[in-house]
Each structure stands twice: as C-alpha cells, then as structure tokens.
Design a protein around this motif. Structure first.
Motif, PDB file in Angstrom:
ATOM      1  N   LEU A 153       0.811  -1.219   0.000  1.00  0.00           N
ATOM      2  CA  LEU A 153       0.000   0.000   0.000  1.00  0.00           C
ATOM      3  C   LEU A 153       0.846   1.271   0.000  1.00  0.00           C
ATOM      4  CD1 LEU A 153      -2.827  -0.914   2.543  1.00  0.00           C
ATOM      5  CD2 LEU A 153      -2.935  -0.940   0.049  1.00  0.00           C
ATOM      6  N   THR A 154       2.173   1.121   0.144  1.00  0.00           N
ATOM      7  CA  THR A 154       3.034   2.307   0.262  1.00  0.00           C
ATOM      8  C   THR A 154       4.127   2.312  -0.806  1.00  0.00           C
ATOM      9  OG1 THR A 154       4.426   1.127   1.863  1.00  0.00           O
ATOM     10  CG2 THR A 154       2.621   2.476   2.737  1.00  0.00           C
ATOM     11  N   PRO A 155       3.779   2.206  -2.095  1.00  0.00           N
ATOM     12  CA  PRO A 155       4.819   2.120  -3.136  1.00  0.00           C
ATOM     13  C   PRO A 155       5.651   3.386  -3.277  1.00  0.00           C
ATOM     14  CG  PRO A 155       2.650   2.402  -4.129  1.00  0.00           C
ATOM     15  CD  PRO A 155       2.425   2.156  -2.673  1.00  0.00           C
ATOM     16  N   THR A 156       5.111   4.531  -2.859  1.00  0.00           N
ATOM     17  CA  THR A 156       5.853   5.794  -2.999  1.00  0.00           C
ATOM     18  C   THR A 156       6.614   6.161  -1.735  1.00  0.00           C
ATOM     19  OG1 THR A 156       3.933   7.116  -2.295  1.00  0.00           O
ATOM     20  CG2 THR A 156       4.148   6.654  -4.650  1.00  0.00           C
ATOM     21  N   ARG A 187      -4.312  -6.427  14.077  1.00  0.00           N
ATOM     22  CA  ARG A 187      -5.610  -6.649  13.449  1.00  0.00           C
ATOM     23  C   ARG A 187      -5.427  -7.229  12.047  1.00  0.00           C
ATOM     24  NH1 ARG A 187      -9.702  -6.563  17.232  1.00  0.00           N
ATOM     25  NH2 ARG A 187      -9.421  -4.821  18.662  1.00  0.00           N
ATOM     26  N   ASP A 188      -6.527  -7.519  11.362  1.00  0.00           N
ATOM     27  CA  ASP A 188      -6.439  -8.225  10.085  1.00  0.00           C
ATOM     28  C   ASP A 188      -5.781  -7.423   8.975  1.00  0.00           C
ATOM     29  OD1 ASP A 188      -8.458  -6.423   9.768  1.00  0.00           O
ATOM     30  OD2 ASP A 188     -10.034  -7.887   9.364  1.00  0.00           O
ATOM     31  N   THR A 189      -5.585  -6.103   9.166  1.00  0.00           N
ATOM     32  CA  THR A 189      -4.900  -5.294   8.154  1.00  0.00           C
ATOM     33  C   THR A 189      -3.393  -5.236   8.390  1.00  0.00           C
ATOM     34  OG1 THR A 189      -5.306  -3.283   9.458  1.00  0.00           O
ATOM     35  CG2 THR A 189      -6.919  -3.834   7.734  1.00  0.00           C
ATOM     36  N   LYS A 194      -0.059 -11.014   8.801  1.00  0.00           N
ATOM     37  CA  LYS A 194      -0.149 -11.813   7.582  1.00  0.00           C
ATOM     38  C   LYS A 194       1.132 -12.623   7.374  1.00  0.00           C
ATOM     39  CE  LYS A 194      -0.830 -11.399   2.593  1.00  0.00           C
ATOM     40  NZ  LYS A 194      -1.043 -10.451   1.459  1.00  0.00           N
ATOM     41  N   SER A 195       2.278 -11.988   7.582  1.00  0.00           N
ATOM     42  CA  SER A 195       3.557 -12.657   7.395  1.00  0.00           C
ATOM     43  C   SER A 195       3.720 -13.812   8.379  1.00  0.00           C
ATOM     44  CB  SER A 195       4.695 -11.649   7.575  1.00  0.00           C
ATOM     45  OG  SER A 195       5.950 -12.272   7.443  1.00  0.00           O
ATOM     46  N   ALA A 212      -5.820 -10.116  19.376  1.00  0.00           N
ATOM     47  CA  ALA A 212      -5.631  -9.274  18.197  1.00  0.00           C
ATOM     48  C   ALA A 212      -5.785  -7.817  18.605  1.00  0.00           C
ATOM     49  CB  ALA A 212      -6.647  -9.620  17.107  1.00  0.00           C
ATOM     50  N   SER A 213      -4.741  -7.036  18.365  1.00  0.00           N
ATOM     51  CA  SER A 213      -4.771  -5.629  18.762  1.00  0.00           C
ATOM     52  C   SER A 213      -3.757  -4.847  17.934  1.00  0.00           C
ATOM     53  CB  SER A 213      -4.433  -5.471  20.249  1.00  0.00           C
ATOM     54  OG  SER A 213      -4.343  -4.101  20.607  1.00  0.00           O
ATOM     55  N   ASN A 214      -4.086  -3.591  17.661  1.00  0.00           N
ATOM     56  CA  ASN A 214      -3.134  -2.709  16.994  1.00  0.00           C
ATOM     57  C   ASN A 214      -2.250  -1.979  17.999  1.00  0.00           C
ATOM     58  OD1 ASN A 214      -3.848  -3.220  14.311  1.00  0.00           O
ATOM     59  ND2 ASN A 214      -5.576  -1.798  14.418  1.00  0.00           N
ATOM     60  N   ASN A 215      -2.455  -2.272  19.273  1.00  0.00           N
ATOM     61  CA  ASN A 215      -1.690  -1.623  20.328  1.00  0.00           C
ATOM     62  C   ASN A 215      -0.515  -2.518  20.724  1.00  0.00           C
ATOM     63  OD1 ASN A 215      -1.047  -1.098  23.327  1.00  0.00           O
ATOM     64  ND2 ASN A 215      -2.211   0.710  22.729  1.00  0.00           N
ATOM     65  N   SER A 216       0.710  -2.042  20.484  1.00  0.00           N
ATOM     66  CA  SER A 216       1.892  -2.858  20.753  1.00  0.00           C
ATOM     67  C   SER A 216       2.079  -3.145  22.236  1.00  0.00           C
ATOM     68  CB  SER A 216       3.146  -2.169  20.203  1.00  0.00           C
ATOM     69  OG  SER A 216       3.348  -0.911  20.816  1.00  0.00           O
ATOM     70  N   THR A 217       1.650  -2.215  23.086  1.00  0.00           N
ATOM     71  CA  THR A 217       1.769  -2.433  24.530  1.00  0.00           C
ATOM     72  C   THR A 217       0.891  -3.596  24.974  1.00  0.00           C
ATOM     73  OG1 THR A 217       2.239  -0.084  24.896  1.00  0.00           O
ATOM     74  CG2 THR A 217       1.516  -1.361  26.798  1.00  0.00           C
ATOM     75  N   ALA A 218      -0.310  -3.702  24.392  1.00  0.00           N
ATOM     76  CA  ALA A 218      -1.211  -4.802  24.735  1.00  0.00           C
ATOM     77  C   ALA A 218      -0.629  -6.131  24.267  1.00  0.00           C
ATOM     78  CB  ALA A 218      -2.576  -4.571  24.095  1.00  0.00           C
ATOM     79  N   LEU A 219      -0.050  -6.158  23.077  1.00  0.00           N
ATOM     80  CA  LEU A 219       0.556  -7.385  22.568  1.00  0.00           C
ATOM     81  C   LEU A 219       1.752  -7.788  23.428  1.00  0.00           C
ATOM     82  CD1 LEU A 219       0.461  -6.731  18.709  1.00  0.00           C
ATOM     83  CD2 LEU A 219      -1.160  -8.044  20.104  1.00  0.00           C
TER      84      LEU A 219
END
Length: 293
Positions: A153-156, A187-189, A194-195, A212-219
């Motif tokens: 999603l970040t080719p540039t 999360r799923d995004t 995915k890796s 599943a969380s986008n929060n690194s502290t929780a993980l």
C-alpha cells in the motif's frame, strides 16, 4: 583561569555517543577520524579526566564521560536555542505527522526532541493510527508526513530503516512447545500478522489467534504474561522477552521496513522537509547504535 569548553568538541562528543563509534561520528560531523580523535584528546585535557575507556577507539564511556554527556547535551541545546531566538529566518508553522503507536513509543521521543531544539517555533501535531489508516490520511491531505511500515500500500514511501522481524515469547514460559500455538498479533490489516500466519502455515504448525490488537503495549503484555507468542521488530524487544528461531521450529520472517510517506498531492514546505530530514537522521543514528551494540 576558569575552564572553557569548546562547543565544537562537545558536538563531536555527542555524535560519538549517539552513533556508537568514532568512525561513524566523523561522518556525522564531517571531519576526519584523526580530527575526531584529536578533539576528544583535547576535551579530556580540558576537563582533566578520561571520558572513554582505554580499549582503543571504543565509544564506551567512563563514569566521568557519562556525567559530561548530560552537561554537553544541555550546553548544545542552549546554544542552539540562543541562536534560533535571534534568527529572523527561523522556521515556523505546523506539521502534521502520523505514526503507528509502536513507532511512536520507540522513535518519537528522540525525533521530536531533536527537531524541537532546532525549530522551537514549529508545532508538530502527532496522530497515532495503524499504517493502513495513515496511508489514507496522507492521501486525503489530513497528514503531511507519516512513518509507516512499508508494504504494497506504500509504493511511494521512502524506506529509511530496516531491521529483523522476530518471533518472541516470555523468557519464563515455554508455550512454544504447545501443540497449538497461541498468538498475539495485530488486526487483520497488519502486514506482520499476515507474514506470521503465512510462515506458520508453510511449516504446518497449528496455531490460534488468541489476541488481536493494533496496540503494541497490549501485545507485549500478552507475551510477557506467558499467554501468547508474537512478532516484534528487533528495536521493540523488551526485557523479559525471548527470541524464537529456526531451532525451535519458527521460520525466518521478512525484515521489517520502516518508511517515510509524504503527501504527493501538494507541494512540500521547508518546515515539512526539515522534519522529514530529522526523522531520517534519527532513524539512521538508531541503526548505527544497534549495530555498534
């Protein structure tokens, strides 16, 4: 006569401490390595105490060197602030910066501290969101810059740092030996999620996504509590974590690429460019320190 300290020598001293070596510091301050060594000898003569260990050109500080570093940073900061206060051309305005929360925790303190010292009139607004949302914010113009995880999603985006992505578990537990591996991932995004899942599927290892969380502290909390296995970049490892490798049946993962994404739908400004340069420099210096360690 009162001892006078040379600010140029102090800047070189700080560069050595930040990069972890005389050689890299010479590149940062644009001097030869012999000139850097000479400056440090003269600095030691000025304070009358050794500031580095005796093993050649090692950047390991003595106790007096550690004391001097704190004073050196304060003196350089005050010098820069004084010059900036009388600079009519000093940058001003506002920059909107986005970053995921784990990058904010690890990188922003140094980035914002260095940028603020050089540009005290610039206001930096920080937004913490996952990479997918940050990409959209940059595209729609609500952010000027974003520190993101580089993927399709970040080719540039400009890759400014790369480090290993590692499997981690609590140092006090052996849950990697369970038949069904409990995982704590984004999360799923999340491209790291995915890796990790694709890598385990490739080995035939069974697993379940427990958290599943986008929060690194929780993980990290789930990992340190011995509840799950996760994946973290090398610089995000915390005390109490243990790295799992191929010997334990965990395949090597693609490295984590940290990139800088700029808004492409409008012209940049000197203020935005200045913050971008500080981000690149700070992440590069962090790479040097980790390599030196």
């Amino acid at each position: 006569m009162a001892m006078m300290l040379d600010l140029d020598q102090l800047r070189t001293f700080i560069a050595i401490c930040d990069t972890g070596s005389f050689t890299r510091a010479a590149e940062v301050v644009h001097k030869t390595q012999s000139a850097v060594s000479m400056q440090m000898r003269r600095l030691e003569e000025r304070i009358g105490k050794p500031i580095f260990g005796r093993d050649g050109r090692s950047a390991k500080l003595t106790e007096d060197g550690e004391r001097l570093l704190g004073y050196a940073r304060r003196l350089i900061r005050l010098s820069d602030e004084t010059v900036a206060a009388f600079d009519d051309d000093e940058l001003s305005g506002r920059v909107r910066l986005g970053t995921p929360d784990d990058y904010a925790d690890r990188f922003l303190p140094e980035i914002l501290a260095r940028f603020s010292r050089s540009n005290p009139r610039v206001e930096v607004t920080v937004v913490c969101e996952p990479t997918v949302q940050l990409v959209e914010c940059v595209r729609n113009g609500s952010l000027d810059l974003a520190i993101v995880t580089n993927h399709e999603l970040t080719p540039t985006a400009e890759v400014v740092r790369q480090e290993p992505l590692l499997w981690v578990v609590s140092n006090h537990h052996r849950i990697e030996e369970e038949d069904v591996l409990p995982l704590a991932l984004g999360r799923d995004t999340c491209c790291w999620r995915k890796s990790a899942q694709e890598a385990l599927n490739g080995t035939g290892r069974r697993f379940r996504l427990l958290y599943a969380s986008n929060n690194s502290t929780a993980l990290a909390a789930a990992v340190l509590a011995g509840l799950a296995i996760s994946v973290f970049p090398e610089s995000a490892l915390r005390p109490g974590m243990r790295v799992l490798g191929e010997a334990e049946g965990f395949p090597r993962l693609a490295p984590c690429q940290i990139a800088l994404l700029r808004a492409a739908n409008r012209p940049s400004t000197a203020t935005i460019d200045a913050l971008a340069e500080h981000i690149i420099s700070s992440l590069d210096n962090l790479s040097m320190r980790i390599a030196a360690e």
